[in-house]
Design an enzyme around this catalytic site. Structure first.
Site, PDB file in Angstrom:
ATOM      1  N   GLU A 139       0.702  -1.105   0.014  1.00  0.00           N
ATOM      2  CA  GLU A 139      -0.026  -0.072   0.097  1.00  0.00           C
ATOM      3  C   GLU A 139       0.999   1.363  -0.073  1.00  0.00           C
ATOM      4  O   GLU A 139       1.724   1.380   0.915  1.00  0.00           O
ATOM      5  CB  GLU A 139      -0.879  -0.159   1.125  1.00  0.00           C
ATOM      6  CG  GLU A 139      -1.698   1.110   1.124  1.00  0.00           C
ATOM      7  CD  GLU A 139      -2.920   1.460   2.357  1.00  0.00           C
ATOM      8  OE1 GLU A 139      -2.822   0.347   3.235  1.00  0.00           O
ATOM      9  OE2 GLU A 139      -3.606   2.357   2.331  1.00  0.00           O
TER      10      GLU A 139
ATOM     11  N   ARG B 207       5.888 -13.066   9.489  1.00  0.00           N
ATOM     12  CA  ARG B 207       6.433 -11.684   9.186  1.00  0.00           C
ATOM     13  C   ARG B 207       7.871 -11.834   9.503  1.00  0.00           C
ATOM     14  O   ARG B 207       8.040 -12.678  10.481  1.00  0.00           O
ATOM     15  CB  ARG B 207       5.808 -10.551  10.199  1.00  0.00           C
ATOM     16  CG  ARG B 207       4.503 -10.312   9.781  1.00  0.00           C
ATOM     17  CD  ARG B 207       3.851  -9.083  10.865  1.00  0.00           C
ATOM     18  NE  ARG B 207       4.281  -8.013  10.488  1.00  0.00           N
ATOM     19  CZ  ARG B 207       3.903  -7.040   9.812  1.00  0.00           C
ATOM     20  NH1 ARG B 207       2.724  -7.360   9.079  1.00  0.00           N
ATOM     21  NH2 ARG B 207       4.422  -6.012   9.729  1.00  0.00           N
TER      22      ARG B 207
ATOM     23  N   LYS C 167       4.714   0.474   9.766  1.00  0.00           N
ATOM     24  CA  LYS C 167       4.878   1.641   9.014  1.00  0.00           C
ATOM     25  C   LYS C 167       4.379   2.819   9.907  1.00  0.00           C
ATOM     26  O   LYS C 167       4.842   3.995   9.867  1.00  0.00           O
ATOM     27  CB  LYS C 167       3.964   1.930   7.776  1.00  0.00           C
ATOM     28  CG  LYS C 167       4.805   1.186   6.466  1.00  0.00           C
ATOM     29  CD  LYS C 167       3.879   1.459   5.224  1.00  0.00           C
ATOM     30  CE  LYS C 167       3.377   0.033   4.777  1.00  0.00           C
ATOM     31  NZ  LYS C 167       2.289   0.148   3.489  1.00  0.00           N
TER      32      LYS C 167
HETATM   33  P1  ATP Z   1       2.713  -2.021   8.191  1.00  0.00           P
HETATM   34  O1  ATP Z   1       1.822  -2.808   9.049  1.00  0.00           O
HETATM   35  O2  ATP Z   1       3.759  -1.630   8.453  1.00  0.00           O
HETATM   36  O3  ATP Z   1       1.516  -1.051   7.770  1.00  0.00           O
HETATM   37  P2  ATP Z   1       1.824  -3.390   5.872  1.00  0.00           P
HETATM   38  O4  ATP Z   1       1.682  -5.023   6.000  1.00  0.00           O
HETATM   39  O5  ATP Z   1       0.314  -2.893   6.089  1.00  0.00           O
HETATM   40  O6  ATP Z   1       2.838  -2.939   6.727  1.00  0.00           O
HETATM   41  P3  ATP Z   1       1.952  -3.434   3.171  1.00  0.00           P
HETATM   42  O7  ATP Z   1       2.113  -2.103   2.308  1.00  0.00           O
HETATM   43  O8  ATP Z   1       0.427  -3.750   2.862  1.00  0.00           O
HETATM   44  O9  ATP Z   1       2.204  -2.989   4.508  1.00  0.00           O
HETATM   45  O10 ATP Z   1       2.668  -4.849   2.691  1.00  0.00           O
HETATM   46  C1  ATP Z   1       2.960  -5.347   1.640  1.00  0.00           C
HETATM   47  C2  ATP Z   1       3.516  -6.553   1.727  1.00  0.00           C
HETATM   48  O11 ATP Z   1       4.373  -6.825   2.603  1.00  0.00           O
HETATM   49  C3  ATP Z   1       2.308  -7.553   2.228  1.00  0.00           C
HETATM   50  O12 ATP Z   1       2.216  -8.760   1.593  1.00  0.00           O
HETATM   51  C4  ATP Z   1       2.545  -7.730   3.603  1.00  0.00           C
HETATM   52  O13 ATP Z   1       2.107  -8.812   4.000  1.00  0.00           O
HETATM   53  C5  ATP Z   1       4.167  -7.881   3.535  1.00  0.00           C
HETATM   54  N1  ATP Z   1       4.889  -7.537   4.561  1.00  0.00           N
HETATM   55  C6  ATP Z   1       4.793  -6.043   5.244  1.00  0.00           C
HETATM   56  N2  ATP Z   1       5.442  -6.466   6.469  1.00  0.00           N
HETATM   57  C7  ATP Z   1       6.242  -7.388   6.557  1.00  0.00           C
HETATM   58  C8  ATP Z   1       7.170  -8.177   7.259  1.00  0.00           C
HETATM   59  N3  ATP Z   1       7.592  -7.395   8.679  1.00  0.00           N
HETATM   60  N4  ATP Z   1       7.571  -9.306   7.068  1.00  0.00           N
HETATM   61  C9  ATP Z   1       7.319  -9.797   5.986  1.00  0.00           C
HETATM   62  N5  ATP Z   1       6.149  -9.399   5.078  1.00  0.00           N
HETATM   63  C10 ATP Z   1       5.986  -8.085   5.280  1.00  0.00           C
HETATM   64 MG    MG Z   2      -1.305  -3.442   4.882  1.00  0.00          MG
END
Ligand code: ATP
Ligand code: MG
Length: 563
Positions: free
Chosen positions: A37, A261, A271
């Site tokens: 996102e 994760r 984020k």
């Molecule tokens: P945050 O929770 O920090 O906002 P997010 O998961 O919402 O991060 P996205 O932009 O939605 O961020 O993530 C894009 C992809 O990256 C998703 O498929 C998510 O599962 C993966 N991702 C995010 N954080 C991690 C992590 N710590 N380890 C592995 N994959 C991750």
């Molecule tokens: Mg997300």
């Protein structure tokens, strides 16, 4: 990485599944995607998701898409879209196609009308708070909304008016009509659309209703023909809904597979929290070298190849766990050891005066000694470093009253000046307060290059920089941003309390002349100290700025700490 020949695919529960799907013929060509996102910068956790999806596509001769999951304009911005693309490229991956979920808004809306027509979705007039209150709990069922049994015709009319902007923000939502008593709370009539009058970075003012994550994600995967939709474990309970939507629409259904994760000690990977650090001014920005963002890690000097090697090494698991930051640092050191040119710099200078230097210690006499650029890489060659009668050495390499296990310079002691000569300490100069201001030595001209013809040994080799040739440079010394290895678990969520006040220290380094040519973007090993990255942002021609990436292991310091 993409330009390397594919290695034999490793074995883990995801790759085994992919292999089985190819063998059974369920899948002809593997298609994966990375779907961020655009509401922030990518961090080290994303590096794991990126490495996984891109590597699997590559290993199995498939394709990987980059898709902006841009369904919520509230926090999204074109700035993030651009940064995400640049960061994925920096990691070394190239997507086969780029998509935007926002480009599917028309299709998603058409599908919503289909569900309404089938009696599988309805417009609810309750506000968000009421809906969530009536959702029930893990042990008790939810309560049906009074709007649940509206006719498809009425729902269709309301949905069209929602889209046309007839209703206020938050006054109505579209919900899937599934089961308010379902054991999985995500299937208790989840919200599909909400009204929100906000311009979108891609669709402008065309929409005032926006799809929720669950209503957009599976269908976006379906449209793109994704075969294996890899995501993190928190989406496991969303998979039944992902499947339900595809089944209800009768469209191609990709296989969602969840993995753990990535968590690393001392690093935050949320984020929202990273945004708090930036907005609160606790760091200099998203690319502050103490941030776990890909931009921050890059400015810190972490090579992209080392991050990818780390992500591959930790692999995929079904259970969340935390990796030690030392493991990540191991991969960084391992890479830099092979590629980083060696240089000499003194960060805490103490003057060393060679009393028997030809023409006197402060004179013009200079000799150029040969120094190897990288002992790990014979092709890296050698350079000439000026050696004079007055040198800077590291203050911690001298002790006036050394303990038994200190082998470096001390009164009466002989040591080797790296690539130069053996010197023997004959005394010290002190200021009025009794602090040592200079170390006096004699040198043995027969030891040029660092070896004595009579075979006598010294117990220590120390680095140095000739005072008259030294180039001053700003050197930023970083420590962990937090004092606690698990800042995310801070009491009451107050992780700011755990900020390390000493996470950045700035000193002036006295560098050997070759470092004046550092331009930014490259790494060096400052011998006996650490790996340093010449910052590509703040360095100026002739005025490099260095960031300490990771220290070398210091056996003596470790032994001291253990005492
Ligand atoms: P945050 O929770 O920090 O906002 P997010 O998961 O919402 O991060 P996205 O932009 O939605 O961020 O993530 C894009 C992809 O990256 C998703 O498929 C998510 O599962 C993966 N991702 C995010 N954080 C991690 C992590 N710590 N380890 C592995 N994959 C991750
Ligand atoms: Mg997300």
């Amino acid at each position: 990485m993409n330009d390397r020949p594919p290695a034999e695919p490793a074995s883990d529960f995801i790759r085994d599944r992919v292999r089985a799907d190819l063998q059974s013929g369920r899948v002809q060509q593997v298609v994966t995607r990375f779907p961020p996102e655009p509401n922030g910068y990518l961090h080290i956790g994303h590096a794991k998701a990126i490495t996984l999806s891109f590597s699997i596509a590559q290993e199995f001769g498939g394709r990987c898409h980059l898709r902006m999951d841009d369904t919520n304009p509230e926090a999204e911005d074109q700035e993030y879209v651009d940064a995400i693309m640049a960061d994925v490229r920096w990691l070394g991956f190239r997507w086969d196609a780029m998509y935007y979920a926002a480009d599917y808004f028309d299709q998603l809306y058409a599908w919503a009308e289909q569900l309404v027509a089938k009696g599988l979705a309805y417009v609810d007039d309750q506000d968000a708070e009421t809906i969530s209150r009536h959702r029930g709990t893990l042990t008790s069922p939810g309560t049906d909304s009074p709007c649940r049994n509206r006719s498809p015709a009425e729902n269709l009319d309301l949905l069209r008016r929602m889209r046309a902007g007839e209703f206020a923000d938050g006054s109505r939502v579209l919900r899937a009509r599934i089961d308010m008593a379902h054991s999985n709370l995500n299937l208790r009539d989840p919200v599909m659309y909400r009204i929100r009058r906000l311009p979108h970075q891609r669709t402008g003012d065309r929409w005032c209703i926006y799809p929720m994550y669950d209503w957009a994600h599976g269908q976006s995967d379906s449209i793109e023909g994704i075969t294996h939709s890899l995501c993190t474990l928190e989406f496991e309970h969303h998979r039944p809904l992902y499947d339900w939507f595809c089944d209800a629409l009768g469209i191609y259904k990709p296989q969602q597979i969840e993995f753990a994760r990535l968590n690393v000690t001392y690093l935050l990977t949320s984020k929202r929290k990273l945004l708090q650090l930036v907005e609160g001014g606790h760091v200099d920005g998203w690319d502050d070298p103490r941030m776990p963002t890909l931009r921050g890690l890059r400015r810190r000097g972490y090579p992209a190849a080392a991050l990818v090697a780390f992500c591959r090494h930790v692999g995929v698991a079904k259970f969340n766990s935390t990796h030690e930051i030392e493991l990540l640092e191991y991969f960084v050191r391992d890479h830099l050891n092979r590629v980083a040119p060696r240089r000499m710099a003194v960060l805490d200078p103490l003057r060393l005066v060679i009393e028997n230097w030809p023409g006197g210690p402060g004179g013009d006499h200079v000799e150029h000694v040969e120094a190897q650029n990288n002992p790990e890489d014979p092709g890296a060659g050698a350079r000439r470093v000026p050696f004079r009668g007055e040198l800077w050495i590291e203050r911690e390499d001298f002790l006036e009253h050394p303990p038994k296990d200190f082998f470096r310079l001390a009164p009466g002691r002989e040591v080797r000046l790296r690539y130069g000569y053996f010197v023997t300490c004959t005394g010290v100069d002190k200021d009025a307060a009794g602090h040592v201001t200079a170390v006096r030595c004699t040198y043995d001209p027969a030891t040029r290059g660092g070896n004595a013809p009579d075979g006598r040994k010294v117990k220590a080799t120390i680095h140095w920089v000739a005072v008259a040739d030294a180039v001053d440079a700003e050197v930023r010394l970083f420590e962990h941003l937090f004092t606690d290895p698990d800042p995310a678990r801070a009491d009451g969520g107050d992780f700011l309390r755990l900020l390390n006040p000493q996470s950045r220290r700035v000193v002036t380094g006295r560098c050997e002349p070759a470092l004046a040519a550092a331009t930014g973007g490259e790494s060096y090993q400052f011998e006996r100290l650490a790996y340093f990255y010449c910052d590509h942002v703040d360095s100026r021609p002739g005025a490099p700025v260095f960031h300490r990436t990771v220290t070398l292991k210091d056996a003596w310091k470790k032994a001291q700490k253990a005492k």
